[in-house]
Design an enzyme around this catalytic site. Sequence first.
Site, PDB file in Angstrom:
ATOM      1  N   GLU A   1       0.656   8.170  -3.840  1.00 41.40           N
ATOM      2  CA  GLU A   1       1.596   7.760  -2.803  1.00 41.40           C
ATOM      3  C   GLU A   1       2.834   8.655  -2.793  1.00 41.40           C
ATOM      4  O   GLU A   1       3.337   9.012  -1.727  1.00 41.40           O
ATOM      5  CB  GLU A   1       1.997   6.293  -2.998  1.00 41.40           C
ATOM      6  CG  GLU A   1       0.876   5.308  -2.713  1.00 41.40           C
ATOM      7  CD  GLU A   1       0.370   5.400  -1.280  1.00 41.40           C
ATOM      8  OE1 GLU A   1       1.197   5.326  -0.352  1.00 41.40           O
ATOM      9  OE2 GLU A   1      -0.846   5.565  -1.079  1.00 41.40           O
TER      10      GLU A   1
ATOM     11  N   HIS B   1       0.846  -1.195   0.000  1.00 44.11           N
ATOM     12  CA  HIS B   1       0.000   0.000   0.000  1.00 44.11           C
ATOM     13  C   HIS B   1       0.878   1.242   0.000  1.00 44.11           C
ATOM     14  O   HIS B   1       0.642   2.175  -0.743  1.00 44.11           O
ATOM     15  CB  HIS B   1      -0.933   0.001   1.215  1.00 44.11           C
ATOM     16  CG  HIS B   1      -1.959   1.090   1.168  1.00 44.11           C
ATOM     17  ND1 HIS B   1      -3.050   1.134   2.006  1.00 44.11           N
ATOM     18  CD2 HIS B   1      -2.066   2.206   0.401  1.00 44.11           C
ATOM     19  CE1 HIS B   1      -3.787   2.208   1.739  1.00 44.11           C
ATOM     20  NE2 HIS B   1      -3.186   2.872   0.776  1.00 44.11           N
TER      21      HIS B   1
ATOM     22  N   HIS C   1       3.133  10.933   0.473  1.00 42.43           N
ATOM     23  CA  HIS C   1       4.094  10.348   1.406  1.00 42.43           C
ATOM     24  C   HIS C   1       5.548  10.460   0.937  1.00 42.43           C
ATOM     25  O   HIS C   1       6.444  10.727   1.733  1.00 42.43           O
ATOM     26  CB  HIS C   1       3.756   8.883   1.654  1.00 42.43           C
ATOM     27  CG  HIS C   1       2.359   8.650   2.106  1.00 42.43           C
ATOM     28  ND1 HIS C   1       1.906   9.029   3.352  1.00 42.43           N
ATOM     29  CD2 HIS C   1       1.285   8.081   1.486  1.00 42.43           C
ATOM     30  CE1 HIS C   1       0.623   8.705   3.486  1.00 42.43           C
ATOM     31  NE2 HIS C   1       0.231   8.127   2.372  1.00 42.43           N
TER      32      HIS C   1
END
Length: 263
Positions: free
Chosen positions: A117, A70, A121
Amino acid sequence: MKMKSVIPYCLMVGYFLFTIFCGSDTHTSAHSVDRPHKWDKFYFVHHWPVTVCKMNDNDCKDPLMYWTIHGLWPDKEEECNRTWHFNISELKDLMGDMEQYWPDVIHPNNTHFWKHEWEKHGTCAAELESLNSEKKYFNKALELYKKLDLNSYLLKLGIKPGSTYYQMAAIREALTKVYDVTPKIQCLPPEEGQLQIIGQIKFCFTKEFELRNCTESKAYSFSAHKDKFFKTEDLSNCNDTLTYYPSHINTWKHFVANTVNLS
């Protein structure tokens, strides 16, 4: 008269030089972090595709039957540099592994997921020199995935998806013995008369990529621990009770129709 004509000229030259040097500095720092970071560990997050499909009301035709990535998430921070946009071409050398181990399990195109992502992040993780490019960030996550080898260890422990129920305490204890740290395991909370359903397993790493226990203050919670891309805000830490580990969609439907009555 001559002095008056020189002053505007000097001002113009000064402005020109200021523009060159300041503009150059702005350009070179465009991919730096916008603000100081306060994070001190990573969450390396696996998710179970069948659970992700059901959480998103998606009857995925053939959900993958192995845990996939993930994300690699610094705690306490997100979207650290909104000017550092995702560039898919930087992943060309990693594409084979990305598609196998880090796919978008509910959409046919992976790019939007990877973009999400990176921008949420990866731009925070880029504070570290070892992760200060897209390629470094995604490649490090792939390395950690292979190093942890979660799928193989679960099979060796006899923990397999299907119609069997597991005690969550037993799963957590088994993984702790394998990795010598305690991961954070998240479940889809049970509906009335049903069991909780395993959805995500998070391993924690230091900034030096050493495994550590996943611990945090109960009084502190941060949104980076959850990711709305796959509606994982519905997940919560698993209770030490019976847990369902679903395989194909058909076994999920069988589970719902023949679930254990907990009332």
